[in-house]
Design an enzyme around this catalytic site. Structure first.
Site, PDB file in Angstrom:
ATOM      1  N   TYR A   1     113.197 -14.895  63.603  1.00  0.00           N
ATOM      2  CA  TYR A   1     114.035 -13.890  64.264  1.00  0.00           C
ATOM      3  C   TYR A   1     113.198 -13.069  65.229  1.00  0.00           C
ATOM      4  O   TYR A   1     112.013 -12.866  65.009  1.00  0.00           O
ATOM      5  CB  TYR A   1     114.747 -12.962  63.270  1.00  0.00           C
TER       6      TYR A   1
ATOM      7  N   LYS B   1     110.624  -2.785  68.486  1.00  0.00           N
ATOM      8  CA  LYS B   1     110.363  -1.479  67.881  1.00  0.00           C
ATOM      9  C   LYS B   1     111.124  -0.470  68.743  1.00  0.00           C
ATOM     10  O   LYS B   1     111.042  -0.500  69.979  1.00  0.00           O
ATOM     11  CB  LYS B   1     108.861  -1.163  67.906  1.00  0.00           C
TER      12      LYS B   1
ATOM     13  N   HIS C   1     103.043  -1.441  56.025  1.00  0.00           N
ATOM     14  CA  HIS C   1     103.713  -2.719  56.316  1.00  0.00           C
ATOM     15  C   HIS C   1     102.853  -3.893  55.831  1.00  0.00           C
ATOM     16  O   HIS C   1     103.325  -4.797  55.140  1.00  0.00           O
ATOM     17  CB  HIS C   1     103.953  -2.823  57.825  1.00  0.00           C
TER      18      HIS C   1
ATOM     19  N   GLN D   1     103.419 -15.672  57.480  1.00  0.00           N
ATOM     20  CA  GLN D   1     104.047 -15.136  58.695  1.00  0.00           C
ATOM     21  C   GLN D   1     103.214 -15.479  59.918  1.00  0.00           C
ATOM     22  O   GLN D   1     101.997 -15.472  59.871  1.00  0.00           O
ATOM     23  CB  GLN D   1     104.166 -13.609  58.622  1.00  0.00           C
TER      24      GLN D   1
ATOM     25  N   SER E   1     109.906  -0.555  59.490  1.00  0.00           N
ATOM     26  CA  SER E   1     111.129  -1.341  59.701  1.00  0.00           C
ATOM     27  C   SER E   1     112.367  -0.459  59.599  1.00  0.00           C
ATOM     28  O   SER E   1     113.300  -0.579  60.401  1.00  0.00           O
ATOM     29  CB  SER E   1     111.227  -2.480  58.674  1.00  0.00           C
TER      30      SER E   1
ATOM     31  N   ARG F   1      93.718 -17.929  62.912  1.00  0.00           N
ATOM     32  CA  ARG F   1      95.002 -17.217  62.930  1.00  0.00           C
ATOM     33  C   ARG F   1      95.619 -17.198  64.324  1.00  0.00           C
ATOM     34  O   ARG F   1      96.826 -17.112  64.476  1.00  0.00           O
ATOM     35  CB  ARG F   1      94.814 -15.792  62.415  1.00  0.00           C
TER      36      ARG F   1
HETATM   37  O1  76R Z   1      97.927  -9.443  60.349  1.00  0.00           O
HETATM   38  C1  76R Z   1      97.681  -8.868  59.278  1.00  0.00           C
HETATM   39  O2  76R Z   1      97.654  -9.401  58.158  1.00  0.00           O
HETATM   40  C2  76R Z   1      97.424  -7.433  59.352  1.00  0.00           C
HETATM   41  C3  76R Z   1      98.578  -6.663  58.904  1.00  0.00           C
HETATM   42  C4  76R Z   1      99.832  -6.942  59.708  1.00  0.00           C
HETATM   43  C5  76R Z   1     100.096  -6.598  61.036  1.00  0.00           C
HETATM   44  C6  76R Z   1      99.197  -5.905  62.051  1.00  0.00           C
HETATM   45  C7  76R Z   1     100.998  -7.607  59.183  1.00  0.00           C
HETATM   46  C8  76R Z   1     101.100  -8.139  57.919  1.00  0.00           C
HETATM   47  N1  76R Z   1     101.970  -7.613  60.157  1.00  0.00           N
HETATM   48  C9  76R Z   1     101.444  -7.023  61.292  1.00  0.00           C
HETATM   49  C10 76R Z   1     102.074  -6.858  62.504  1.00  0.00           C
HETATM   50 MN1  76R Z   1     103.902  -8.181  59.914  1.00  0.00          MN
HETATM   51  N2  76R Z   1     105.801  -8.801  59.686  1.00  0.00           N
HETATM   52  C11 76R Z   1     106.854  -8.459  60.512  1.00  0.00           C
HETATM   53  C12 76R Z   1     108.076  -8.840  59.890  1.00  0.00           C
HETATM   54  O3  76R Z   1     111.670  -7.902  58.928  1.00  0.00           O
HETATM   55  C13 76R Z   1     110.938  -6.921  59.201  1.00  0.00           C
HETATM   56  O4  76R Z   1     111.183  -5.766  58.741  1.00  0.00           O
HETATM   57  C14 76R Z   1     109.754  -7.101  60.100  1.00  0.00           C
HETATM   58  C15 76R Z   1     109.450  -8.547  60.432  1.00  0.00           C
HETATM   59  C16 76R Z   1     107.751  -9.463  58.682  1.00  0.00           C
HETATM   60  C17 76R Z   1     108.702 -10.050  57.664  1.00  0.00           C
HETATM   61  C18 76R Z   1     106.303  -9.420  58.565  1.00  0.00           C
HETATM   62  C19 76R Z   1     105.594  -9.931  57.508  1.00  0.00           C
HETATM   63  N3  76R Z   1     104.332  -7.518  61.788  1.00  0.00           N
HETATM   64  C20 76R Z   1     103.426  -7.077  62.709  1.00  0.00           C
HETATM   65  C21 76R Z   1     104.119  -6.809  63.957  1.00  0.00           C
HETATM   66  C22 76R Z   1     103.492  -6.301  65.258  1.00  0.00           C
HETATM   67  C23 76R Z   1     103.646  -4.794  65.227  1.00  0.00           C
HETATM   68  C24 76R Z   1     103.004  -4.043  66.347  1.00  0.00           C
HETATM   69  O5  76R Z   1     102.006  -4.495  66.921  1.00  0.00           O
HETATM   70  O6  76R Z   1     103.526  -2.931  66.627  1.00  0.00           O
HETATM   71  C25 76R Z   1     105.460  -7.084  63.739  1.00  0.00           C
HETATM   72  C26 76R Z   1     106.600  -6.978  64.726  1.00  0.00           C
HETATM   73  C27 76R Z   1     105.566  -7.523  62.374  1.00  0.00           C
HETATM   74  C28 76R Z   1     106.757  -7.862  61.766  1.00  0.00           C
HETATM   75  N4  76R Z   1     103.425  -8.838  58.029  1.00  0.00           N
HETATM   76  C29 76R Z   1     102.178  -8.838  57.430  1.00  0.00           C
HETATM   77  C30 76R Z   1     104.245  -9.676  57.265  1.00  0.00           C
HETATM   78  C31 76R Z   1     103.466 -10.213  56.174  1.00  0.00           C
HETATM   79  C32 76R Z   1     104.008 -11.210  55.148  1.00  0.00           C
HETATM   80  C33 76R Z   1     102.196  -9.693  56.288  1.00  0.00           C
HETATM   81  C34 76R Z   1     100.996  -9.952  55.382  1.00  0.00           C
HETATM   82  C35 76R Z   1     100.215 -11.068  56.020  1.00  0.00           C
HETATM   83  C36 76R Z   1      98.968 -11.413  55.302  1.00  0.00           C
HETATM   84  O7  76R Z   1      98.298 -10.523  54.759  1.00  0.00           O
HETATM   85  O8  76R Z   1      98.682 -12.617  55.290  1.00  0.00           O
END
Ligand code: 76R
Length: 248
Positions: A144, A148, A171, A184, A222, A130
């Site tokens: 994009y 936060k 999330h 993602q 979000s 990953r």
């Molecule tokens: O990595 C993981 O699977 C663990 C859960 C997870 C984390 C920690 C996760 C899952 N994300 C994480 C962190 Mn995410 N993500 C976004 C966006 O458009 C929006 O509203 C937000 C943009 C999308 C579309 C998305 C999708 N994620 C983050 C972080 C860092 C936050 C921090 O550290 O404060 C951001 C900015 C962010 C934003 N997220 C997932 C997804 C998807 C599809 C998953 C599931 C992934 C999987 O299980 O394979």
């Protein structure tokens, strides 16, 4: 107490968006265009060899809309490699027919909000896969940048770890319901570029981007804290599709 989430970093990322100068490209003679295409083709081959040796990854997409025409998304071990690759591309004949539309510098990031298990995560091949992902060549890409929020009443960075963790769990649950549909890659860019994260999504069905991003807008992290930059969406290019796109 410092309650920063601890993060793991992998490959550095450069999203390099270009606009094609069609007027100049069409005005070039056939020989010039053929030379430029050959050079470009050699780059694509070089990048795919790099991917085979698992020392980096590159994905190329056309961009729909006027923000750019093409994006090269590169992942490499070091910023030096990204810089060398950007410079090498800029020296090509094809690059003379492009202008820089936008770029984003970041690093693949995993945070510990959902972490499980002890031991050295970097000894875990799943974690490494990953952190150093081979980019999918799905039909579509969506990129994009985002932040936060740090407003007085809604300041993500002032929240206790436990609150952030529970929001990130919610999330993650939404994200997981898109497993198999959207992939993602989160890249961190605090201290590297103008926003805090780059979000790069890949899917064979572009509508899934809309559905996922829309659903996430209703989720607290979000809805309350997400701030977003411009969205770039596009279609995959391989050597053949790129040649077709550039045929005039
Ligand atoms: O990595 C993981 O699977 C663990 C859960 C997870 C984390 C920690 C996760 C899952 N994300 C994480 C962190 Mn995410 N993500 C976004 C966006 O458009 C929006 O509203 C937000 C943009 C999308 C579309 C998305 C999708 N994620 C983050 C972080 C860092 C936050 C921090 O550290 O404060 C951001 C900015 C962010 C934003 N997220 C997932 C997804 C998807 C599809 C998953 C599931 C992934 C999987 O299980 O394979």
């Amino acid at each position: 107490m410092n309650e920063a989430a601890s993060t793991l970093e992998g490959w550095y990322a450069l999203h390099d968006f270009r606009t094609i100068n069609w007027t100049a490209w069409k005005a070039a003679d056939d020989e010039e265009r053929a030379g430029a295409l050959e050079e470009l083709h050699n780059f694509l081959q070089e990048w795919s060899l790099m991917e085979q040796s698992k020392t980096g990854s590159t994905a190329v997409y056309s961009i729909v809309g006027q923000k750019a025409d093409i994006v090269f998304m590169h992942l490499r071990e070091t910023l030096e490699e990204l810089s060398a690759l950007e410079t090498a591309f800029n020296k090509t004949t094809f690059a003379e027919y492009t202008t820089k539309a936008y770029s984003y510098v970041s690093v693949v990031e995993l945070s510990n909000y959902m972490a499980s298990g002890d031991g050295d995560p970097k000894a875990n091949p799943e974690v490494m896969a990953r952190l150093q992902p081979i980019l999918p060549k799905s039909k579509h890409i969506c990129f994009y940048p985002m932040n936060k929020k740090r407003d007085l009443s809604d300041n993500w960075y002032m929240l206790p770890m436990e609150d952030r963790r529970s929001m990130m769990r919610s999330h993650g649950m939404i994200g997981r319901s898109y497993a198999g549909k959207v992939k993602q890659i989160i890249t961190g860019s605090v201290g590297l570029d103008d926003w805090e994260w780059g979000v790069t999504l890949f899917s064979d069905d572009a509508l899934q981007f809309k559905k996922l991003v829309y659903e996430m807008r209703f989720d607290e992290v979000s809805a309350r804290f997400g701030e977003f930059g411009g969205f770039y969406v596009g279609n995959v290019l391989d050597a053949e599709l790129l040649e077709e796109m550039l045929r005039v």
